[in-house]
Design a protein around this motif. Structure first.
Motif: not given
Length: 327
Positions: A192-194, A150-152, A186-187, A157-159
């Motif tokens: 993680f470009p892919s 989970l990303i809140e 965006k982050v 997202a940065e860490t």
């Protein structure tokens, strides 16, 4: 107080607002199940996040429970809420030979399918959403524990340190802030470009449309009122969007009796909208409350027309049609 004595008020009424197709479908499923099977009909969790709606269905014979083990041995149906449920719930219902009807919003089911496809392709899955929300619990519960992270927030997202940064996918809860989610994505895309995203936006059309409508009324409103429940994610996001989009204040109210009139003393312009699980009767109630205190001019601010309709479960439709034909 006569109209001449009331202070003038311009009320900007957002459109679209209120019920979305998924909410409308879920409520109809409960109503049709009551018609087809008679009461009681059991519903796991609130069918939608709105006390007025839930109380109305309860009066018709719906019994709301938190978990299936609260339901006695019965031939009566149990309905799963619009937010979706973990896979373990229908499995438990089937093990008890329960007649169950799934009222999960089709747009939530779409996210479930995406998660399963990513899993089959051995991707590590990131879910953008709010911890503890029923939809997030349902989506994470489609896969084995630990398969979804989970990303809140943007900080999350940065860490986050995925095990396989080159083999990532992201999905989202359907009722998030469009702008907040965009920043998180965006982050993830920078780090993680892919990373693989949904083919079509996971945030549902109704959430997006209601947020855009609020953005249209907020800059010209001294105060914006959102009719909705405190546990309604999409309603909370509407209040936040109103604040960020220029409203001097933004308030979430379940109904007119919740309005703190002292808080808005001196206002001359008000914006009004409703979350996707709030019925129009509560919007009318709020307008009437303003009319009792102000000389109100209502201006409809429509940003888009909605024409989405979701079909009801076929077995339920057929049963109701048989009953209608019989008598």
């Amino acid at each position: 107080m006569s109209a001449a004595e009331k202070p003038p008020l311009m009320l900007y009424l957002a459109a679209p607002r209120g019920f979305c197709a998924g909410v409308d479908r879920a409520i109809k499923i409960v109503e049709l199940a009551l018609k087809a099977y008679g009461p009681p009909v059991y519903v796991r969790h609130e069918i939608v996040h709105n006390k007025y709606v839930v109380d109305g269905l309860r009066r018709q014979g719906a019994v709301f429970v938190d978990e299936l083990d609260e339901i006695p041995e019965t031939d009566q149906p149990v309905i799963f809420s619009a937010h979706g449920v973990p896979k373990s719930v229908p499995e438990s219902a089937a093990a008890r030979n329960m007649l169950y009807i799934d009222a999960t919003c089709p747009l939530v089911s779409k996210v479930h399918k995406e998660a399963q496809i990513h899993r089959k392709r051995a991707r590590e899955i990131l879910l953008i959403g709010h911890k503890g929300h029923p939809e997030v619990i349902g989506t994470m519960g489609q896969l084995p524990q630990g398969a979804v992270t989970l990303i809140e927030t943007v900080d999350d997202a940065e860490t986050i340190q995925p095990k396989e940064p080159e083999n990532l996918a992201w999905i989202t809860q359907t009722t998030l802030s469009v702008d907040d989610t965009r920043e998180i994505v965006k982050v993830l895309q920078r780090r993680f470009p892919s990373v693989v995203g949904p083919h079509k936006e996971d945030i549902c059309y109704a959430t997006t449309n209601r947020q855009e409508a609020v953005k249209a009324i907020a800059p010209k409103s001294d105060a914006v009122f959102v009719v909705g429940a405190p546990n309604s994610s999409n309603s909370q996001r509407l209040r936040e969007v109103a604040e960020r989009s220029g409203a001097r204040s933004a308030h979430l109210v379940q109904r007119a009796s919740d309005i703190d009139w002292q808080q808005i003393e001196g206002v001359r312009t008000v914006g009004l909208t409703a979350g996707a699980s709030a019925p129009e009767v509560l919007v009318d109630e709020v307008i009437d409350a303003f009319r009792s205190r102000f000389d109100v001019t209502v201006q409809l601010e429509r940003t888009v027309d909605e024409d989405v309709v979701f079909t009801l479960p076929r077995a339920l439709r057929e049963k109701v049609n048989q009953l209608d034909a019989a008598g």
